[in-house]
Design an enzyme around this catalytic site. Structure first.
Site, PDB file in Angstrom:
ATOM      1  N   LYS A   9       0.822  -1.220   0.000  1.00 53.15           N
ATOM      2  CA  LYS A   9       0.000   0.000   0.000  1.00 53.15           C
ATOM      3  C   LYS A   9       0.850   1.263   0.000  1.00 53.15           C
ATOM      4  CE  LYS A   9      -3.947  -2.206   2.132  1.00 53.15           C
ATOM      5  NZ  LYS A   9      -4.562  -2.556   0.849  1.00 53.15           N
ATOM      6  N   ALA A  51      -5.169  -1.896  -5.564  1.00 53.88           N
ATOM      7  CA  ALA A  51      -4.475  -0.603  -5.457  1.00 53.88           C
ATOM      8  C   ALA A  51      -5.276   0.575  -6.011  1.00 53.88           C
ATOM      9  CB  ALA A  51      -3.091  -0.628  -6.090  1.00 53.88           C
ATOM     10  N   ALA A  52      -6.555   0.363  -6.319  1.00 50.05           N
ATOM     11  CA  ALA A  52      -7.371   1.519  -6.729  1.00 50.05           C
ATOM     12  C   ALA A  52      -7.431   2.529  -5.581  1.00 50.05           C
ATOM     13  CB  ALA A  52      -8.779   1.063  -7.116  1.00 50.05           C
ATOM     14  N   GLY A  53      -7.576   2.005  -4.360  1.00 52.50           N
ATOM     15  CA  GLY A  53      -7.602   2.898  -3.190  1.00 52.50           C
ATOM     16  C   GLY A  53      -6.279   3.620  -2.994  1.00 52.50           C
ATOM     17  N   ASP A  54      -5.181   2.932  -3.255  1.00 52.85           N
ATOM     18  CA  ASP A  54      -3.857   3.567  -3.117  1.00 52.85           C
ATOM     19  C   ASP A  54      -3.704   4.675  -4.169  1.00 52.85           C
ATOM     20  OD1 ASP A  54      -3.345   1.608  -1.189  1.00 52.85           O
ATOM     21  OD2 ASP A  54      -2.539   0.235  -2.680  1.00 52.85           O
ATOM     22  N   LYS A 111      -5.898  -2.147 -15.894  1.00 55.90           N
ATOM     23  CA  LYS A 111      -4.817  -3.088 -16.246  1.00 55.90           C
ATOM     24  C   LYS A 111      -4.560  -4.006 -15.062  1.00 55.90           C
ATOM     25  CE  LYS A 111      -2.347  -0.263 -19.573  1.00 55.90           C
ATOM     26  NZ  LYS A 111      -1.360   0.797 -19.603  1.00 55.90           N
TER      27      LYS A 111
HETATM   28  O1  RIB Z   1      -3.703  -1.991  -1.750  1.00 61.58           O
HETATM   29  C1  RIB Z   1      -3.212  -3.022  -2.540  1.00 61.58           C
HETATM   30  C2  RIB Z   1      -1.998  -3.647  -1.921  1.00 61.58           C
HETATM   31  O2  RIB Z   1      -2.368  -4.291  -0.739  1.00 61.58           O
HETATM   32  C3  RIB Z   1      -1.322  -4.696  -2.764  1.00 61.58           C
HETATM   33  O3  RIB Z   1      -0.387  -4.170  -3.665  1.00 61.58           O
HETATM   34  C4  RIB Z   1      -0.724  -5.620  -1.732  1.00 61.58           C
HETATM   35  O4  RIB Z   1       0.673  -5.549  -1.670  1.00 61.58           O
HETATM   36  C5  RIB Z   1      -1.377  -5.238  -0.421  1.00 61.58           C
HETATM   37  O5  RIB Z   1      -0.493  -4.601   0.390  1.00 61.58           O
END
Ligand code: RIB
Length: 304
Positions: A40, A248-251, A284
């Site tokens: 994250k 990782a959309a939230g990230d 993707k």
């Molecule tokens: O938010 C997505 C991430 O959560 C992934 O990339 C994984 O590594 C987990 O940490």
């Protein structure tokens, strides 16, 4: 130009694509296996770098081939890695399953991320204090998260906390947080309020303000996000795209929000920017491959 620091986790993601999630006790065939960069914290740093931001990462890798690959990748993207050290252990690993609808389930083995403690943050506090925005998540030990937030807050650095994965949070941490960005599940765990409708989002937002944060931005998946500030709830619509992997959309959302604010956008416009960046990131496979450039994000915002 604003400077950003991300303090948090660095993982390698081991991803299996399956038509559906297996049931307990069931063995089934997957369609594909891939290895991606993730975590994250690192996801937020990479999303910022792809948008063109000046970004530094504070975290730890292990001492293995995953670390070699990750550090080389950070360098190619221009992420400042003065605050990234190798620990004598394995790099953090996330075992991820992605189903036919792009939904995921994740198991994390923290590895080196567990070594990121309060002392490590104090050692790197100069990087945090020299930034305009600090982005935090909850994949490194809580004492490190609290110290990073405290150092940033004392230096006047804006603190943006993504309370993921959901764990109980101390009031001490929340008093240093300017903006908190839970998704619906995290909001319910933090506040006890299920944000099932607008009234629920408002109640959860109000509760988060009472807990000490200044602004609550509640993520609502492809419906966008709800901003709760000054006793007012504002819905900011999401963008319709064909999602293949929502990891990782939230990230990416958090990176987009910080980037937008850093460019001087209002909170609502920065959330709109974040919605667009997050939507593109789902188109993707993998956590980071879909993360957009500034131009791609602006194209979606312009409706092109
Ligand atoms: O938010 C997505 C991430 O959560 C992934 O990339 C994984 O590594 C987990 O940490």
């Amino acid at each position: 130009m604003s400077r950003f620091c991300v303090a948090g986790s660095i993982n390698t993601d081991l991803v299996t694509k399956t038509p559906r999630f297996p049931k307990p006790g069931e063995t089934m065939y997957g369609e594909r296996f891939s290895t991606f960069t993730g975590g994250k914290g690192a996801n937020q740093a990479v999303a910022l770098a792809k948008l063109g931001a000046d970004v530094a990462m504070v975290g730890m890798t292990g001492n293995d081939i995953y670390a070699d690959d990750y550090l080389a990748y950070f360098k190619r993207l221009g992420v400042d890695t003065r605050g990234v050290e190798r620990a004598e252990t394995s790099t953090g690993i996330a075992v991820i399953t992605v189903d036919g609808r792009g939904e995921n389930s994740i198991i994390i083995v923290p590895g080196a991320n567990a070594k990121v403690d309060k002392d490590y943050i104090l050692k790197n506090r100069g990087i945090i204090e020299g930034s305009d925005y600090l982005l935090l998540q909850l994949e490194v030990p809580m004492d490190a998260v609290v110290q990073a937030a405290r150092s940033a807050s004392e230096a006047g650095t804006v603190v943006i906390l993504d309370p993921a994965p959901a764990v109980p949070i101390s009031g001490e941490l929340l008093k240093y947080v300017d903006i908190i960005t839970p998704n619906e599940t995290e909001a319910e765990i933090l506040t006890g309020v299920k944000p099932a409708d607008e009234a629920g989002f408002a109640a959860a937002g109000q509760r988060l303000i009472e807990m000490g944060v200044k602004t609550a931005v509640l993520k609502a998946g492809n419906r966008g996000a709800y901003v709760f500030a000054d006793s007012t709830l504002t819905h900011v619509e999401g963008f319709v795209v064909t999602a293949v992997d929502t990891t990782a959309a939230g990230d990416t959302f958090n990176a987009g929000l910080a980037f937008g604010l850093g460019r001087g956008l209002s909170m609502i416009d920065a959330v709109r920017f974040a919605n667009a960046a997050a939507a593109i990131s789902t188109t993707k496979p993998g956590a980071q491959d879909g993360m957009p450039s500034l131009e791609e994000t602006e194209r979606l915002l312009a409706g092109a």
